[in-house]
Enzyme design. Structure first.
Site, PDB file in Angstrom:
ATOM      1  CG  HIS A  81      -4.931   2.760  -1.028  1.00 19.55           C
ATOM      2  ND1 HIS A  81      -4.871   2.802   0.237  1.00 19.55           N
ATOM      3  CD2 HIS A  81      -5.716   3.552  -1.467  1.00 19.55           C
ATOM      4  CE1 HIS A  81      -6.087   3.469   0.637  1.00 19.55           C
ATOM      5  NE2 HIS A  81      -6.435   3.894  -0.525  1.00 19.55           N
ATOM      6  CG  ASP A  86      -2.025   0.883   1.183  1.00 24.35           C
ATOM      7  OD1 ASP A  86      -1.755   2.213   0.706  1.00 24.35           O
ATOM      8  OD2 ASP A  86      -3.095   0.567   1.424  1.00 24.35           O
TER       9      ASP A  86
END
Length: 230
Positions: free
Chosen positions: A200, A169
Site C-alpha cells: 500500500h 497491499d
C-alpha cells in the site's frame, strides 16, 4: 506556489488547496487526499500537476469531522488519528464534496471545462466512486481501499477510469483484489494495472513502502491517461 480557496455547499463551507499552472487556460485535476488530510504529500502532488500544466485542487474532505487536518505517516500517534478520521468519515458525503469541488473548479476562469480526479488510499476509493457518480471527465485510483465492496457501481461508469493496484497491499488482501479484477478488468471504461510485490502507498514519497521505479511507472501511466482524456 499554492493558494487556498473556499468551496460552498448546502451543508457549509470547506477549504481547498489550489496549485495553478502557467497556462491561462488548462484542464483541472481534483487531487483526493489519503487519510492524513491535505498534507504536504498531497500539496506536493497538486504542485506537480500544476507544473505539468493542470489546474490542481485538493479539497479538505475531513472538514465535516475536523477542518484543516494536516498530519503525516511518520508517527504512531498520527496513524492513530488518521484511522480515527477514516472510521468517522462518511464516504457518500465525501463524494458529494468532490462533486462540489469539480463544479467549483470547472467554473474557475483558468479551467478549460475539462476536470479529472486522482485519489490515493481512501482517495483511491473516492476516485472510483467519483468516476461512477460524478461528471468528472477521467479518474485515477491509486491503491483504493474498499473498492471490492462497491464494484456494483461500475455499471454507472461512462467515462475513463485508471486503477493502480498494489499486489501486496496490506489493506487490500488478495481476495479483495480478485473481486476488483473480476468485476473491472474487462470493463470498457477501465484501464487496470497491478504492481507485483508492492505494498500500500508505494507511490507516497517518503513513505515506508515507497518504490521509486514502480511509482514512476504508475505516475507515467497516469500522466499519459490524463493527457489522452483531458
Amino acid at each position: 506556489m499554492g493558494e487556498r480557496t473556499t468551496i460552498t455547499t448546502a451543508d457549509g463551507e470547506f477549504s481547498a488547496y489550489v496549485a495553478r499552472p502557467a497556462a491561462e487556460n488548462a484542464p483541472a485535476i481534483v487531487v483526493i487526499q489519503e487519510i492524513f488530510g491535505v498534507n504536504k504529500v498531497m500539496r506536493d502532488i497538486a504542485d506537480d500537476f500544476a507544473a505539468q500544466g493542470y489546474l490542481a485542487i485538493c479539497p479538505d474532505l475531513f472538514w465535516r469531522i475536523e477542518p484543516g487536518i494536516d498530519i503525516t505517516d511518520q508517527s504512531e500517534a498520527e496513524w492513530k488519528k488518521a484511522f480515527e478520521l477514516f472510521n468517522a468519515f462518511d464516504v457518500d458525503q465525501g463524494v458529494k464534496d468532490i462533486a462540489a469541488t469539480i463544479k467549483a473548479v470547472r467554473a474557475d476562469p483558468q479551467c478549460n471545462g475539462k476536470v479529472g480526479a486522482v485519489g490515493f488510499c481512501l482517495g483511491g476509493l473516492l476516485a472510483f466512486l467519483t468516476a461512477a457518480r460524478t461528471d468528472a471527465d477521467a479518474s485515477v485510483s491509486y491503491y483504493g481501499v474498499g473498492i471490492e465492496n462497491r464494484v456494483g457501481e461500475a455499471e454507472k461508469l461512462t467515462r475513463p477510469l485508471l486503477i493502480h493496484i498494489a499486489e501486496a497491499d496490506q489493506f487490500v488482501p488478495k481476495e479483495a483484489q480478485a473481486v476488483i479484477l473480476q468485476a473491472l478488468a474487462h470493463h470498457p471504461q477501465v484501464e487496470l494495472h497491478t504492481y507485483p510485490g508492492r505494498d500500500h502507498a508505494f507511490a507516497r514519497k517518503g513513505g515506508e513502502h515507497y518504490h521509486e521505479a514502480d511509482a514512476g511507472q504508475a505516475n507515467a501511466r497516469t500522466a499519459a491517461f490524463f493527457k489522452a482524456n483531458l
